[in-house]
Scaffold this active site. Structure first.
Site, mmCIF file in Angstrom:
data_model
loop_
_atom_site.group_PDB
_atom_site.id
_atom_site.type_symbol
_atom_site.label_atom_id
_atom_site.label_comp_id
_atom_site.label_asym_id
_atom_site.label_seq_id
_atom_site.Cartn_x
_atom_site.Cartn_y
_atom_site.Cartn_z
ATOM 1 N N HIS A 284 -5.496 -9.205 5.154
ATOM 2 C CA HIS A 284 -4.774 -7.957 4.906
ATOM 3 C C HIS A 284 -3.258 -8.084 4.927
ATOM 4 O O HIS A 284 -2.560 -7.065 4.912
ATOM 5 C CB HIS A 284 -5.160 -6.890 5.927
ATOM 6 N N LYS A 472 4.266 6.319 6.639
ATOM 7 C CA LYS A 472 3.566 5.051 6.851
ATOM 8 C C LYS A 472 4.127 4.465 8.138
ATOM 9 O O LYS A 472 5.110 4.996 8.660
ATOM 10 C CB LYS A 472 3.808 4.083 5.691
ATOM 11 N N ARG A 473 3.528 3.392 8.659
ATOM 12 C CA ARG A 473 4.112 2.771 9.838
ATOM 13 C C ARG A 473 5.562 2.345 9.546
ATOM 14 O O ARG A 473 5.910 2.013 8.415
ATOM 15 C CB ARG A 473 3.285 1.552 10.275
ATOM 16 N N LYS A 478 8.713 -2.312 4.880
ATOM 17 C CA LYS A 478 8.403 -1.074 4.151
ATOM 18 C C LYS A 478 9.670 -0.316 3.747
ATOM 19 O O LYS A 478 9.637 0.626 2.968
ATOM 20 C CB LYS A 478 7.494 -0.183 4.992
ATOM 21 N N THR A 580 -2.374 2.081 0.988
ATOM 22 C CA THR A 580 -3.437 3.022 0.661
ATOM 23 C C THR A 580 -2.865 4.439 0.621
ATOM 24 O O THR A 580 -3.423 5.306 -0.060
ATOM 25 C CB THR A 580 -4.589 2.943 1.690
ATOM 26 N N LYS A 584 -3.452 7.904 -1.874
ATOM 27 C CA LYS A 584 -3.675 9.280 -1.388
ATOM 28 C C LYS A 584 -2.674 10.244 -2.036
ATOM 29 O O LYS A 584 -3.026 11.370 -2.412
ATOM 30 C CB LYS A 584 -3.581 9.315 0.146
HETATM 31 C C1 NBG Z 1 -2.420 -3.752 6.134
HETATM 32 C C2 NBG Z 1 -1.441 -3.910 4.961
HETATM 33 C C3 NBG Z 1 -1.561 -2.761 3.973
HETATM 34 C C4 NBG Z 1 -3.011 -2.597 3.556
HETATM 35 C C5 NBG Z 1 -3.892 -2.447 4.787
HETATM 36 C C6 NBG Z 1 -5.348 -2.353 4.431
HETATM 37 C C7 NBG Z 1 -2.402 -5.075 8.221
HETATM 38 C C8 NBG Z 1 -2.498 -6.418 8.811
HETATM 39 N N1 NBG Z 1 -2.416 -4.992 6.888
HETATM 40 O O1 NBG Z 1 -0.780 -3.035 2.835
HETATM 41 O O2 NBG Z 1 -0.142 -4.003 5.453
HETATM 42 O O3 NBG Z 1 -3.160 -1.476 2.730
HETATM 43 O O4 NBG Z 1 -3.740 -3.563 5.648
HETATM 44 O O5 NBG Z 1 -5.740 -3.448 3.662
HETATM 45 O O6 NBG Z 1 -2.315 -4.113 8.949
#
Ligand code: NBG
Length: 746
Positions: A284, A472-473, A478, A580, A584
């Site tokens: 991920h 987002k976080r 980001k 994601t 949304k």
């Molecule tokens: C996160 C990514 C996102 C991705 C999500 C779900 C982790 C390690 N990865 O870009 O930063 O959408 O995983 O796949 O949290």
């Protein structure tokens, strides 16, 4: 997971009826739903993706469990005090949880520490291994029902709680170490709290303990259940897949080997054959700081038997590498599972897994060409892509009832389980009346969000302004910083030219920063201070407003997505594996303002370049700069008057009268190389001008009402690909090789 009540009523297809019944009783369904705390068992897109997958698995009737930890405290609650983030514990279970069933009958013991004793079993002539002098914890599962949409399928999210062992650790006790045996209360830490880092691995011992705790219990249970259903035969276990969600549960590889060999008497080769056909890995992220590596000392002390097994896996894997690349020590260095005193979890997952997948096309390509190049060369057949998705049941049907009902009126409700059906709505893009209706719904949703903001932040926002949203976080990659620096720039422009013609804009942020992530927390403070100055400057006639929504979580996200006009997806290209939130926003009718990163690339492919606003360096360009150098942010600072002005405002007290030095770290991060970190690691200054241009394009496009409505409608109606139902079908077909018609077990 967010809240369960609304989602459960929806998936039971009883939401409308219950709503009406409550109405008759004078009760508002929203007020009732608001009583439930979010289950915040994860911390960002990774966890919420898993939640969407569970929804899709149940809806598509695939037999699947989610496995995790029953954290006593979930992700912290964020309060904003004086512009600063303050973390408050989230005691989500304090009033009990009606959506869980304790399953005491499925308790398991999980062992930590001690040493491994080996002996020869005379009967079989085999060497056997037993863990001695360990401390153990009892893992007790709680099942949270995951209801499929309208289909009588209920799967489980199984989360493990830790309870102390009744009898004291005998060997400590025998040695008279009574104090030690009672003091440590080993169970508590295994479920104390979720760890707040997103895309960052801190190497904490607690994390490895928690990982082994829930993985061991889950795998023990899975093997037992399988044996019960197959007359005690463990050998066909390969029909099961353990899909590893990032490297966090990768210790499952060795735990499964341990269970098969030590508890079921299989030989290494047999156990390995089963394991390598049951384990699959999803990557991920490519962020280096997110890669889990455990010091041998810690790993072997905590998990002595597991470490032995990992050592043997490594020994054999290194043999394979040497056989394939004779004399190439470099390959061993780069690929071994244990190297340089560390256990590398991604390498373990790849070497044991039968599948390795990325989460968006671009991300998978980068894995193959860059990050995991050596592995891809050695075993290309394992690699594949599964672009992420989201569940339309939560993020449209529940989050945006006005739009959902409107769509259903027009094309029926098949879209709820087949999101591609939304394409039938495309005919309405050219229908004046439909466009007006769509935009009226958006407006109502903006009013709903404005009300939320007023209640929670005390700020008045104008629903006729453009709602430009980044939620987002908080992470440097980001680039929330790019967004707020642009706001500062825009503010300067308006001050210089008070008659400047622009559509009023509300910049909305929502983000939690990891508690120990200094520069991220400073960014939150900066956003709030900029908000304070701009929102209180009457001379700009409300042209811009800045809002930081406290405690961004799944529940308020649902309100936010429905109300957005502009979806900010502005990560440094190559860094966001997928994203994601981008999906949304799109589904709810927002235009993407983004870089060619993660799933943005595929969103643009679906809607056409003309229906998104793209800017910035490409991932190839970023990677080239990273590898070859040649980027100097100071040059931009020296040559661009506007950028210099904005950066100087970080350190001249304009936004921090009480302490002009407050944002010095942010300033330094952009201009100075520090402790081995390059200046402006995330290319913020490099992308600034093209971002500002992109923002101008948004302003211009919004003025053309017809074309704007067309664009956001196309975004919504072309979101079909991004349903997690599609993603899960791909996992089921390509990775798990499940048949289309699931076999109903008695
Ligand atoms: C996160 C990514 C996102 C991705 C999500 C779900 C982790 C390690 N990865 O870009 O930063 O959408 O995983 O796949 O949290």
């Amino acid at each position: 997971m967010g809240r369960a009540l609304g989602n459960n009523m929806i998936n039971l297809t009883k939401y409308h009826e219950i709503k009406e019944a409550l109405n008759e009783l004078g009760l508002d369904i929203n007020v009732i739903e608001d009583q439930e705390p979010d289950a915040a068992l994860g911390n960002g897109g990774l966890g919420r993706l898993a939640a969407c997958f569970l929804d899709s698995l149940a809806t598509l009737e695939y037999p699947a469990y989610g496995c995790g930890i029953r954290y006593k405290y979930g992700m912290f609650k964020q309060k904003i005090k004086d512009g600063y983030q303050v973390e408050v514990p989230d005691n989500w279970l304090k009033d009990g949880n009606p959506f869980e069933i304790k399953r005491s009958e499925y308790k398991y013991e999980v062992k930590f520490g001690g040493y491994v004793r080996s002996y020869r079993d005379e009967a079989t002539g085999r060497d056997m291994f037993v863990q001695e002098d360990y401390r153990s914890v009892i893992a007790v599962p709680y099942d949270l029902p995951v209801i499929g949409y309208g289909n009588n399928t209920v799967n489980s999210l199984r989360i493990w709680d830790a309870e102390p062992v009744n009898t004291f650790n005998l060997s400590s006790f025998d040695k008279g170490d009574y104090q030690k045996a009672i003091e440590e209360e080993p169970c508590k830490e295994h479920r104390r709290s979720s760890l707040p880092n997103d895309n960052h691995y801190a190497g904490k011992e607690l994390r490895l303990k928690q990982q082994y705790f829930f993985v061991s219990a889950s795998v023990q249970r899975a093997v037992d259940r399988y044996k019960n259903m197959h007359n005690g035969d463990v050998k066909a276990l390969r029909k099961v897949t353990f899909q590893l969600n990032d490297t966090h549960p990768t210790v499952a590889v060795a735990e499964l080997m341990r269970i098969l060999m030590d508890e079921n008497g299989l030989e290494w080769d047999e156990a390995w054959d089963i394991t390598t056909k049951t384990v699959a890995y999803t990557n991920h992220t490519i962020m280096a700081e997110a890669l889990e590596k455990w010091p041998i000392e810690l790993f072997s002390r905590l998990l002595p038997r597991i470490y032995q097994i990992v050592e043997e896996i490594n020994r054999r894997f290194v043999e394979e590498i040497k056989a394939k690349y004779p004399g190439d020590q470099e390959k061993v260095r780069k690929m071994a599972v244990i190297y340089d005193g560390q256990v590398k979890m991604a390498h373990l997952a790849i070497c044991a897994g039968y599948s390795v997948n990325g989460v968006a096309k671009l991300h998978t390509e980068i894995l193959e060409k860059q990050e995991l190049k050596d592995f891809y060369e050695m075993m290309p057949e394992k690699f594949n892509n599964k672009t992420n998705g989201i569940t339309q049941r939560r993020f449209l049907l529940h989050a945006n009832p006005l739009l959902a009902d409107w769509i259903t009126d027009k094309i029926g409700d098949d879209w709820i389980t087949n999101l591609k059906q939304l394409e039938k709505m495309l005919v309405y893009v050219n229908d004046e009346k439909a466009r007006q209706e769509f935009m009226q719904i958006k407006h109502k949703n903006k009013v709903r969000l404005a009300k939320y903001i007023k209640e929670h932040n005390g700020i008045d926002v104008n629903p006729d302004s453009i709602f430009d949203v980044q939620v987002k976080r908080l992470h440097e990659y980001k680039r929330q910083l790019l967004n707020i620096l642009h706001v500062m720039y825009l503010y300067n422009e308006i001050k210089k030219n008070p008659d400047m013609d622009m559509v009023p804009r509300t910049f909305i942020f929502g983000a939690k920063a990891a508690a120990g992530y200094k520069i991220a927390k400073q960014t939150i403070k900066l956003i709030n201070n900029v908000a304070d100055v701009i929102n209180n400057d009457e001379s700009i006639n409300g042209k811009i407003k800045v809002v930081f929504i406290e405690n961004y979580n799944v529940s308020n996200a649902e309100i936010i997505f429905a109300a957005a006009d502009v979806s900010e997806q502005i990560s440094t290209a190559s860094k966001e594996a997928s994203g994601t939130g981008n999906m949304k926003f799109m589904l709810n009718g927002a235009i993407t303002l983004g870089t060619m990163d993660g799933a943005n690339v595929e969103i643009v492919q679906e809607v056409g370049e003309e229906n998104a606003v793209i800017f910035g360096l490409s991932s190839d360009e970023v990677i080239r700069y990273e590898n070859e150098g040649g980027y100097d942010p100071m040059e931009i600072f020296n040559n661009d008057q506007d950028i210099r002005e904005v950066l100087m405002e970080l350190i001249n007290g304009k936004y921090s009268k009480e302490d002009p030095e407050m944002f010095r770290d942010i300033y330094n991060s952009l201009l100075n190389t520090q402790e081995g970190r390059k200046a402006d690691t995330y290319f913020i200054l490099k992308d600034f001008c093209s971002y500002a241009d992109a923002q101008k394009k948004i302003d211009a496009r919004y003025r053309d009402e017809t074309s704007w409505a067309k664009t956001v409608m196309i975004n919504s109606f072309k979101a079909g690909k991004f349903s997690s139902d599609r993603t899960i079908e791909e996992y089921a077909t390509d990775i798990w090789k499940l048949t289309k018609t699931p076999v109903k077990l008695k």
